[in-house]
Write an enzyme that holds these catalytic residues in place. Sequence first.
Site, short mmCIF file in Angstrom:
data_model
loop_
_atom_site.label_atom_id
_atom_site.label_comp_id
_atom_site.label_asym_id
_atom_site.label_seq_id
_atom_site.Cartn_x
_atom_site.Cartn_y
_atom_site.Cartn_z
N THR A 132 -33.97 3.27 9.27
CA THR A 132 -33.11 4.45 9.30
C THR A 132 -33.84 5.67 8.78
OG1 THR A 132 -31.13 5.43 8.26
CG2 THR A 132 -32.25 3.71 7.04
N TYR A 175 -27.75 2.36 -0.14
CA TYR A 175 -28.09 2.07 1.25
C TYR A 175 -29.52 2.48 1.57
CZ TYR A 175 -28.16 2.52 6.34
OH TYR A 175 -28.51 2.44 7.67
#
Length: 356
Positions: A132, A175
């Site tokens: 990501t 995250y």
Amino acid sequence: MSRGSASNKPILITGGCGFIGCNLADRLAARGDRVSILDNLARAGVRENAQWLKSRHLDRVNIAVADVRDPIPVIGAVREARAVLHLAAQVAVTSSLERPIEDFDTNARGTINVLEAVRLHNPSAPVVFASTNKVYGRLVDDAQIGKRGRRYVPSDPALARGVVESAPLDFYSPYGCSKGTADQYVRDYARVFGLRTVVLRMSCIYGPRQFGTEDQGWIAHFLLSALRGDPLTIYGDGFQVRDALYVADAVDAWIGVLDQIDRTHGRIFNLGGGPANSASLLELIELIARLTNHEISHSFADWRPGDQPWYVSDVSGLHDAIGWEPATSLLDGLASLQDWLESRFGRPFGNQGAFA
């Protein structure tokens, strides 16, 4: 990795019933590959995606209900695979803030389970990992951005083409830490153990079969809100910028990287829409309003931890490696997503009320 391989082993997709995973599985099965999916079916919409895949491809797609946090089914699936596309993950920053240990176990430990299964039981199998853009952290400070029109623009001219893969990493939010940890392990298993791994740092993939929520899949969430006539909450001021990539183009990149693994292994690539497909949240709301002829009511709330005021991918690395570039404009991609959402939920834009 040539399609002409004599091996009839399946390509394993962890998280293969999720949004990107099911689009990948569909494309691979349609071109003749056998596909094995490992998914815990925990997220909204994934059971529907599983049924869709089975209805289209029957026995060419095999789905095993299991969790990457459990190494036993991972080993069994990896042992039989000729390649591994690892997408299984906890994907929401908000969930990572609420349950950071679960987030770590899924994203970091789950990835180690996959890598160890490959290293010990099937070391020739390529591994392509879904990372990501969050691994870059907030990226620019407030003093390094300005406003132009209805978007933020970085002051550094070196960012005109977007963020390159060599940009410093700065994990932000649980995250970001868990995905960043996995990102670096995937890279290091290529360097230290010689595995044929590739990291794809993805940015805002959108398109059909995405059940967008406020926490994940924000473009689909914006369109769904328009379908329902629901007001939107924007966290921050709406000037924050992202680049968006239509899912069919993302699938092209994934398969291109896999098919050309001899050229791509050991590498890290950004995967996004690039500057030409970037928009601020306010600009996207305006684009949806023009596309649907439906104004979207919205309000503002505080920024969330780790939110980036500006992120745009420089995707020249993928272009140089495999000749890939985004083929679908943001407007055309939104129109396609709108068509799918209307067909899925059964009402055209402009009709107000609850949406089943």
